[in-house]
Scaffold this active site. Structure first.
Site, PDB file in Angstrom:
ATOM      1  N   SER A 149      13.122  50.579 -23.941  1.00  0.00           N
ATOM      2  CA  SER A 149      12.127  51.008 -24.925  1.00  0.00           C
ATOM      3  C   SER A 149      12.007  52.522 -24.869  1.00  0.00           C
ATOM      4  CB  SER A 149      10.770  50.375 -24.629  1.00  0.00           C
ATOM      5  OG  SER A 149       9.756  50.932 -25.449  1.00  0.00           O
ATOM      6  N   TYR A 162       3.646  48.588 -19.148  1.00  0.00           N
ATOM      7  CA  TYR A 162       4.833  48.383 -19.982  1.00  0.00           C
ATOM      8  C   TYR A 162       5.781  49.570 -19.837  1.00  0.00           C
ATOM      9  CZ  TYR A 162       7.653  47.335 -24.133  1.00  0.00           C
ATOM     10  OH  TYR A 162       8.697  47.067 -24.994  1.00  0.00           O
TER      11      TYR A 162
END
Length: 283
Positions: A149, A162
């Site tokens: 990501s 995250y």
């Protein structure tokens, strides 16, 4: 030419394959004539995904295997590997894509960190370590695609658990790439998929319609396949709002925080906002 591991009668394994990017990848692999195993947590969602995928598979349902798997548990990934090889034979492509995103702050909750890291990071490590040895031993071209990501690179000040998990995926996949390219006779190449804004169940947040700025999962996978053909390790995906040029400036600024000894996450620091904006504009 497509990557040699993506070819008729080859075998692909996709975790998080019941929806989103994983489902779109499984569909494209089947359309290339491959046999595909999808792994996910919800048995009902898996069964529905397998039914839909069978419609695009050359061999119908015979080319699709769906297995409920928690990637946080290595014994379940071992069971997945055994089931795939028993059904289809040797594995050519592994896409470690399963991911979750419960909310977190820097101070907690601890349970969010433990669960996110167990799935997003350990799931990638488990999947790579469990599938790679047999793939390497065959001496044939193979692919390991790990879904990272942009939040693991620029680490914006939201959901740090995250960010930590995806930063770990980046560091691990880089190390894996170095290790495999220095392994004699190894024809397996790892790649880091870095999606942009993609409209999936993970990012919908209650929305039923795709925002204009988002790409679909299919667009993301098609971009990934094109970059794999060119041998890219870092598959940095744009979207309808953010072109690669803007991503590059954001990534360069994030690295500059360390080089220039700016405040942490200075892009979001009010005293540095104007300087960041000028940097993006090339001033």
């Amino acid at each position: 030419m497509p990557h040699p591991a993506i070819a008729k009668d080859q075998v692909a394994v996709v975790t998080g394959g019941a929806s989103g990017i994983g489902f779109a990848a499984a569909k494209r692999f089947l359309q290339a004539g491959m046999k595909v195993a999808i792994a996910d947590l919800n048995a009902d969602h898996l069964a529905r995904a397998a039914e839909l995928l069978a419609h695009v598979a050359g061999g119908g349902a015979d080319d699709v295997l769906a297995k409920e798997t928690d990637v946080a548990k290595p014994d379940q990934l071992e069971a997945l590997r055994a089931a795939v090889t028993a059904r289809f034979g040797d594995v050519d492509v592994v896409m470690n894509n399963a991911g979750i995103e419960p909310p977190s702050t820097a101070l907690g909750p601890r349970e969010a960190y433990e669960r996110i890291l167990s799935v997003n990071l350990w799931g990638v490590i488990h999947g790579s370590q469990i599938f790679a040895p047999d793939m390497i031993a065959r001496g044939r071209p193979g692919l390991i695609i790990n879904t990272g990501s942009k939040q693991g690179i620029t680490t914006p000040p939201r959901n740090p658990a995250y960010n930590v998990s995806k930063a770990g995926v980046k560091a691990y996949t880089e190390a894996l790439a170095h290790e495999l390219r220095t392994t004699e006779g190894c024809a397996v190449t790892p790649h880091l998929l870095i999606p942009g804004f993609v409209f999936t169940a993970l990012t919908a947040r209650g929305r039923s319609e795709k925002p204009a700025g988002a790409w679909t999962a299919e667009q993301t996978v098609d971009f990934m396949l094109a970059r794999l053909e060119d041998g890219d390790f870092y598959i940095l995906c744009p979207d309808n709002d953010v072109p690669r040029s803007l991503d590059e400036r954001r990534i360069a600024w994030a690295a500059g925080d360390i080089i220039d000894n700016r405040p942490a996450l200075s892009r979001w620091h009010p005293a540095w906002a104007d300087r960041f904006r000028a940097f993006v504009e090339g001033k």
